[in-house]
Design a protein around this motif. Sequence first.
Motif, PDB file in Angstrom:
ATOM      1  N   HIS A   1       0.844  -1.202   0.000  1.00 55.62           N
ATOM      2  CA  HIS A   1       0.000   0.000   0.000  1.00 55.62           C
ATOM      3  C   HIS A   1       0.877   1.249   0.000  1.00 55.62           C
ATOM      4  O   HIS A   1       0.537   2.271   0.600  1.00 55.62           O
TER       5      HIS A   1
ATOM      6  N   TYR B   1      -4.288  -2.570  -6.324  1.00 53.89           N
ATOM      7  CA  TYR B   1      -4.958  -1.411  -6.934  1.00 53.89           C
ATOM      8  C   TYR B   1      -5.150  -1.581  -8.438  1.00 53.89           C
ATOM      9  O   TYR B   1      -5.334  -0.599  -9.151  1.00 53.89           O
TER      10      TYR B   1
ATOM     11  N   MET C   1      -4.755   5.249  -5.319  1.00 47.71           N
ATOM     12  CA  MET C   1      -4.831   5.044  -3.865  1.00 47.71           C
ATOM     13  C   MET C   1      -5.575   6.184  -3.186  1.00 47.71           C
ATOM     14  O   MET C   1      -6.418   5.956  -2.306  1.00 47.71           O
ATOM     15  N   LYS C   2      -5.239   7.422  -3.578  1.00 49.10           N
ATOM     16  CA  LYS C   2      -5.845   8.576  -2.908  1.00 49.10           C
ATOM     17  C   LYS C   2      -7.340   8.646  -3.176  1.00 49.10           C
ATOM     18  O   LYS C   2      -8.145   8.894  -2.245  1.00 49.10           O
TER      19      LYS C   2
ATOM     20  N   GLN D   1      -9.342   6.191  -3.953  1.00 51.94           N
ATOM     21  CA  GLN D   1      -9.992   5.076  -3.264  1.00 51.94           C
ATOM     22  C   GLN D   1     -10.071   5.336  -1.758  1.00 51.94           C
ATOM     23  O   GLN D   1     -11.104   5.089  -1.126  1.00 51.94           O
ATOM     24  N   TYR D   2      -8.991   5.849  -1.192  1.00 53.62           N
ATOM     25  CA  TYR D   2      -8.959   6.098   0.250  1.00 53.62           C
ATOM     26  C   TYR D   2      -9.979   7.167   0.651  1.00 53.62           C
ATOM     27  O   TYR D   2     -10.705   6.993   1.643  1.00 53.62           O
TER      28      TYR D   2
ATOM     29  N   GLU E   1     -13.373   5.752   0.675  1.00 54.13           N
ATOM     30  CA  GLU E   1     -13.584   4.941   1.882  1.00 54.13           C
ATOM     31  C   GLU E   1     -13.849   5.835   3.090  1.00 54.13           C
ATOM     32  O   GLU E   1     -14.714   5.530   3.930  1.00 54.13           O
TER      33      GLU E   1
END
Length: 530
Positions: A61, A130, A414-415, A417-418, A421
């Motif tokens: 990650h 990812y 990643m950003k 998706q985070y 969430e």
Amino acid sequence: MSDIYANSRSTTDTSVRKRDVNPTSGMCPICIKDCKVLCEVGKSALRGREVLYPDTEQFGHSTASSNKDYGLDWSDFQILTDCIGAKGIAPNPDAATFPAVDIRTVAGGVPLSVPVFTAGLGSTAVAKNYWDGLAVGAAISGSMQVIGENVCGMDMDSVITGGKVTHSPDLTFRVQRFRDFWDGKNGEIVVQTNVEDQRLGTDVYALSKLEVNIIERKWGQGAKAIGGEVRIYDLNKALELKRRGYIVLPDPEDPAVQKAFKEGAFKTFERHSRVGFPEFKGFVEDIEWLRNQGAKKVFLKTGAYRPVTTAFALKCASAAKIDLLTFDGAGGGTGMSPVPMMNDCSTPTVYLQAQVMDCVKIMKENGMYVPDIAFAGGFVNETQMFKSMAMSDLGSGPTVKAIAMARPPITAVMKAQYFSELAQKNDLPGQFTRAYSTDPEKFMIAYSDLVAKYGNDAKNIPIGAIGLYTYWHDRLGVGLQQLMAGSRKFKLKYISRGDIASLTERAAAVTGIPMISELENDLMAKILLE
């Protein structure tokens, strides 16, 4: 220049007790026993080889890069602007607006809607974790996604018959996920192969069973000059990978190692792949063989090796009529490249491109075939992209047709998706929600564009993919259009070496790009007195 970070780096999660470190060693001027701070030396005394790699707790990650100042980077050049005339469009204020700039390109025969693609992302966990966002994001962006090395070999569900892969659910998924949203015209899915993949027959499997059109041979990358590494958390998987021929450290078959692992002395094994030793004749024959196997296009990815190896790579690519040759400059990585190697091995990107352009000039002067070229190695924004393409012009337009990235696309996915969430958990930062709302369909600024294009199917696009699309199109794409309009270049093929100037003597000496203080001095009087 001093190396004040030699004994404390964020990548290895180490630090020092005092700020006024020894500039050579990076150690505190006074090292004492009663210190609970873990510097590189101290942590190495406890964890040894683990400290060679980026923070092991974040593997899967995270991505990592060097933090070394190489003395020359893209900030050492300035983009020159103009207001007289325009290329690629009528010099008319109503026509020559920046949204009219055409940033489409063709790299290795593949049309790209944006001049950027994702470099090889293979068996490292961050790529697998990812992949949904990366593959779909590349597809909806009209770009390429390169599936990196070792995917079949690392797939525990692969069927291997007689030493050759005959089925790999993971590779199948990665190819298909891109194609789920691919328009069939812009961009492509590419399968990269290293020594292990060639032994396993990954190339033949991808071409024959998955109907992949493009194979990329891999000689290396800028982050490391050794084979790819990943971390393995499961003893049985470590044993299976060793049986498949990979280098696994420490030896999972050693009873003492097994005991230490089960007792928690260490949490992960390292899986390493071998390095290749290319030869001219063998390489040319290999590329011919690949085409006979059904490859419609063949690419080559190489690292930031010494100058004579750079020349060798270009010679091989020319003889084999490679479609796209990607050079990867030193400094970055996507998985667990050794931190000392990322910092202190290989040629940094600007120096490497200068070497490549010296070679290309010789090749053109002698009538040699020059493949399309892509560059990777620390690119994150449109100014760097513009400067690289401008430097690559030798009189007939940029030789560098596109920029390859790995870390930034992963970060974008990643950003996005985070933050999605966080929105689901009602845990977004207060300042962010006040500015952009708590609804991903609103704070993802390009979402409405994708709804207009895909209709109800937009809801099936992973949020990470929307993040990558937004980064590439809404930031890099628009930013590049603005820069090109400022230079009055409305198509990529018109970007030229004369569109940039050196700001430092080192930049001018390495690249041959004139200093801005010397540029066009001989023409100013002529303009004034004509």
